[in-house]
Write a protein that holds these residues in place. Structure first.
Motif, PDB file in Angstrom:
ATOM      1  N   ALA A  41       1.795  -9.296  -6.561  1.00 20.84           N
ATOM      2  CA  ALA A  41       0.562  -9.352  -7.200  1.00 20.84           C
ATOM      3  C   ALA A  41       0.344  -8.945  -7.982  1.00 20.84           C
ATOM      4  O   ALA A  41      -0.570  -7.880  -9.061  1.00 20.84           O
ATOM      5  N   GLY A  42       0.806  -7.390  -8.445  1.00 21.04           N
ATOM      6  CA  GLY A  42       0.861  -6.419  -9.387  1.00 21.04           C
ATOM      7  C   GLY A  42       0.866  -4.672  -9.022  1.00 21.04           C
ATOM      8  O   GLY A  42       0.191  -4.244  -9.805  1.00 21.04           O
ATOM      9  N   ARG A  43       0.274  -4.767  -7.619  1.00 19.97           N
ATOM     10  CA  ARG A  43      -0.083  -3.781  -7.129  1.00 19.97           C
ATOM     11  C   ARG A  43       1.366  -2.812  -6.975  1.00 19.97           C
ATOM     12  O   ARG A  43       2.237  -3.291  -6.799  1.00 19.97           O
ATOM     13  N   TYR A  44       1.007  -1.163  -7.284  1.00 23.87           N
ATOM     14  CA  TYR A  44       1.574  -0.586  -7.181  1.00 23.87           C
ATOM     15  C   TYR A  44       1.740   0.487  -5.497  1.00 23.87           C
ATOM     16  O   TYR A  44       0.525   0.673  -5.637  1.00 23.87           O
ATOM     17  N   THR A  45       2.394   0.819  -5.066  1.00 28.19           N
ATOM     18  CA  THR A  45       2.823   1.701  -4.020  1.00 28.19           C
ATOM     19  C   THR A  45       3.700   2.715  -4.425  1.00 28.19           C
ATOM     20  O   THR A  45       4.599   2.467  -4.426  1.00 28.19           O
ATOM     21  N   PHE A  46       2.918   3.847  -4.486  1.00 26.81           N
ATOM     22  CA  PHE A  46       3.479   5.301  -4.466  1.00 26.81           C
ATOM     23  C   PHE A  46       3.301   5.912  -2.595  1.00 26.81           C
ATOM     24  O   PHE A  46       2.636   5.901  -2.168  1.00 26.81           O
ATOM     25  N   SER A  47       4.805   6.178  -3.338  1.00 24.41           N
ATOM     26  CA  SER A  47       4.987   6.723  -1.314  1.00 24.41           C
ATOM     27  C   SER A  47       5.163   7.949  -1.503  1.00 24.41           C
ATOM     28  O   SER A  47       6.126   8.874  -2.750  1.00 24.41           O
ATOM     29  N   PHE A  48       4.295   8.882  -0.583  1.00 26.73           N
ATOM     30  CA  PHE A  48       4.916  10.664  -0.839  1.00 26.73           C
ATOM     31  C   PHE A  48       5.271  10.898   0.495  1.00 26.73           C
ATOM     32  O   PHE A  48       4.667  11.261   1.372  1.00 26.73           O
ATOM     33  N   GLY A  49       6.715  10.737   0.689  1.00 28.95           N
ATOM     34  CA  GLY A  49       6.722  11.186   2.230  1.00 28.95           C
ATOM     35  C   GLY A  49       5.560  10.109   3.406  1.00 28.95           C
ATOM     36  O   GLY A  49       6.270   8.898   3.392  1.00 28.95           O
ATOM     37  N   PRO A  50       5.700  10.745   4.185  1.00 27.93           N
ATOM     38  CA  PRO A  50       5.246   9.384   5.139  1.00 27.93           C
ATOM     39  C   PRO A  50       3.372   8.767   4.783  1.00 27.93           C
ATOM     40  O   PRO A  50       3.447   8.168   5.213  1.00 27.93           O
ATOM     41  N   ARG A  51       3.818   9.546   3.666  1.00 31.69           N
ATOM     42  CA  ARG A  51       1.873   9.169   2.736  1.00 31.69           C
ATOM     43  C   ARG A  51       2.012   8.083   1.588  1.00 31.69           C
ATOM     44  O   ARG A  51       3.202   8.032   1.064  1.00 31.69           O
ATOM     45  N   ALA A  52       1.472   6.975   1.881  1.00 38.19           N
ATOM     46  CA  ALA A  52       1.747   6.274   0.756  1.00 38.19           C
ATOM     47  C   ALA A  52       0.285   5.666   0.832  1.00 38.19           C
ATOM     48  O   ALA A  52      -0.514   5.655   1.047  1.00 38.19           O
ATOM     49  N   VAL A  53       0.015   5.254  -1.326  1.00 33.87           N
ATOM     50  CA  VAL A  53      -0.975   5.024  -1.856  1.00 33.87           C
ATOM     51  C   VAL A  53      -0.877   3.379  -2.223  1.00 33.87           C
ATOM     52  O   VAL A  53       0.223   3.418  -3.011  1.00 33.87           O
ATOM     53  N   THR A  54      -1.375   2.173  -2.090  1.00 35.78           N
ATOM     54  CA  THR A  54      -1.205   0.665  -3.049  1.00 35.78           C
ATOM     55  C   THR A  54      -2.680   1.137  -3.675  1.00 35.78           C
ATOM     56  O   THR A  54      -4.176   1.229  -3.276  1.00 35.78           O
ATOM     57  N   PHE A  55      -2.172   0.723  -5.678  1.00 34.40           N
ATOM     58  CA  PHE A  55      -3.136   0.082  -6.102  1.00 34.40           C
ATOM     59  C   PHE A  55      -3.594  -0.888  -6.387  1.00 34.40           C
ATOM     60  O   PHE A  55      -2.182  -0.881  -7.014  1.00 34.40           O
ATOM     61  N   ALA A  56      -4.431  -1.008  -6.693  1.00 30.83           N
ATOM     62  CA  ALA A  56      -4.698  -2.355  -7.523  1.00 30.83           C
ATOM     63  C   ALA A  56      -4.957  -2.514  -8.916  1.00 30.83           C
ATOM     64  O   ALA A  56      -6.150  -1.702  -9.161  1.00 30.83           O
ATOM     65  N   PRO A  57      -4.619  -3.205 -10.319  1.00 31.62           N
ATOM     66  CA  PRO A  57      -4.559  -2.884 -11.601  1.00 31.62           C
ATOM     67  C   PRO A  57      -6.049  -3.506 -11.568  1.00 31.62           C
ATOM     68  O   PRO A  57      -6.064  -4.532 -11.155  1.00 31.62           O
ATOM     69  N   ASN A  58      -6.595  -2.515 -12.382  1.00 30.61           N
ATOM     70  CA  ASN A  58      -8.091  -3.150 -12.508  1.00 30.61           C
ATOM     71  C   ASN A  58      -7.490  -3.360 -13.929  1.00 30.61           C
ATOM     72  O   ASN A  58      -7.547  -2.681 -14.980  1.00 30.61           O
ATOM     73  N   ARG A  73      -1.335   4.648   3.819  1.00 29.72           N
ATOM     74  CA  ARG A  73      -0.204   5.055   4.950  1.00 29.72           C
ATOM     75  C   ARG A  73      -0.788   6.496   5.221  1.00 29.72           C
ATOM     76  O   ARG A  73      -0.373   7.243   4.017  1.00 29.72           O
ATOM     77  N   GLU A  74      -0.908   7.189   6.536  1.00 28.77           N
ATOM     78  CA  GLU A  74      -1.641   7.897   6.183  1.00 28.77           C
ATOM     79  C   GLU A  74      -1.895   9.138   5.425  1.00 28.77           C
ATOM     80  O   GLU A  74      -2.199  10.339   5.143  1.00 28.77           O
ATOM     81  N   ASN A  75      -3.155   8.206   4.697  1.00 28.73           N
ATOM     82  CA  ASN A  75      -3.934   8.813   3.731  1.00 28.73           C
ATOM     83  C   ASN A  75      -5.270   7.954   3.576  1.00 28.73           C
ATOM     84  O   ASN A  75      -5.384   7.865   2.340  1.00 28.73           O
ATOM     85  N   PRO A  76      -6.339   8.233   4.637  1.00 28.66           N
ATOM     86  CA  PRO A  76      -7.779   7.444   4.704  1.00 28.66           C
ATOM     87  C   PRO A  76      -8.053   7.977   3.919  1.00 28.66           C
ATOM     88  O   PRO A  76      -9.267   7.023   2.870  1.00 28.66           O
ATOM     89  N   ASP A  77      -8.444   9.046   3.046  1.00 28.29           N
ATOM     90  CA  ASP A  77      -9.249   8.952   2.150  1.00 28.29           C
ATOM     91  C   ASP A  77      -8.963   8.667   1.405  1.00 28.29           C
ATOM     92  O   ASP A  77     -10.485   8.645  -0.097  1.00 28.29           O
ATOM     93  N   TRP A  78      -8.124   8.521   0.804  1.00 26.07           N
ATOM     94  CA  TRP A  78      -7.664   8.071  -0.910  1.00 26.07           C
ATOM     95  C   TRP A  78      -7.843   6.054  -0.761  1.00 26.07           C
ATOM     96  O   TRP A  78      -8.129   5.953  -1.939  1.00 26.07           O
ATOM     97  N   LEU A  79      -8.235   5.761   0.009  1.00 27.56           N
ATOM     98  CA  LEU A  79      -8.579   4.631   0.237  1.00 27.56           C
ATOM     99  C   LEU A  79     -10.303   3.660  -0.562  1.00 27.56           C
ATOM    100  O   LEU A  79     -10.826   4.912  -0.388  1.00 27.56           O
ATOM    101  N   TYR A 104     -14.528  10.020  -3.975  1.00 25.68           N
ATOM    102  CA  TYR A 104     -13.545  11.318  -2.668  1.00 25.68           C
ATOM    103  C   TYR A 104     -15.302  10.799  -2.085  1.00 25.68           C
ATOM    104  O   TYR A 104     -16.412  11.165  -2.729  1.00 25.68           O
ATOM    105  N   ARG A 105     -14.833  10.913  -0.765  1.00 27.91           N
ATOM    106  CA  ARG A 105     -15.853  10.681   0.314  1.00 27.91           C
ATOM    107  C   ARG A 105     -16.335  12.004   0.572  1.00 27.91           C
ATOM    108  O   ARG A 105     -18.330  12.000   0.638  1.00 27.91           O
ATOM    109  N   GLU A 106     -15.842  12.749   0.772  1.00 24.99           N
ATOM    110  CA  GLU A 106     -15.662  14.365   0.858  1.00 24.99           C
ATOM    111  C   GLU A 106     -15.037  15.454  -0.086  1.00 24.99           C
ATOM    112  O   GLU A 106     -13.670  14.965  -0.238  1.00 24.99           O
TER     113      GLU A 106
END
Length: 143
Positions: A41-58, A73-79, A104-106
């Motif tokens: 689907a063109g979503r990028y997943t960047f892994s930083f050790g145990p943390r990972a984030v998936t971004f959908a392009p706009n 994954r182990e990075n809820p503040d980025w969601l 960022y919420r906080e």
């Protein structure tokens, strides 16, 4: 209220060079995260050790990247945060890179680590664009 990281650098590289660095999996692997994957689907997943984030392009202009974090994954503040990288040519061999990471919420530990992280990774982007060798997370260091 949400919080935003904004930073700008000028890089001694052409718009085309920087566009490839921020617009392709190979480019992201060269300066951001060695473990970068793109799904069907063109979503990028960047892994930083145990943390990972998936971004959908706009949808974005040809020289910009805009993405929304849709999984973590182990990075809820980025969601739900939105990452934008905008390129502006200054001349044939210099480009302004503007990075905005919003939503960022906080202003917690994750936010402050992200400020430091983006400063580091933009330096890595500049090195990658000018020398072909960045310092992405997870890169093997020569002994």
């Amino acid at each position: 209220m949400t919080h935003t990281i904004e930073t700008t650098i000028e890089v001694g590289a052409s718009l085309a060079t920087l566009r490839a660095a921020i617009g392709t999996p190979e480019g992201f692997r060269g300066w951001l995260a060695a473990d970068t994957e793109v799904d069907a689907a063109g979503r990028y997943t960047f892994s930083f050790g145990p943390r990972a984030v998936t971004f959908a392009p706009n949808p974005a202009a040809d020289r910009d990247v805009r993405m929304t974090c849709v999984h973590e994954r182990e990075n809820p503040d980025w969601l739900g945060t939105e990452l934008a990288i905008t390129l502006t040519p200054l001349d044939a061999d210099r480009t302004r890179v503007e990075l905005t990471h919003a939503g960022y919420r906080e202003k917690n530990d994750t936010f402050h680590r992200s400020v430091t992280g983006w400063t580091y990774f933009l330096s890595s982007l500049a090195a990658y664009a000018t020398t072909g060798k960045g310092a992405p997370f997870g890169a093997k260091v020569a002994a």
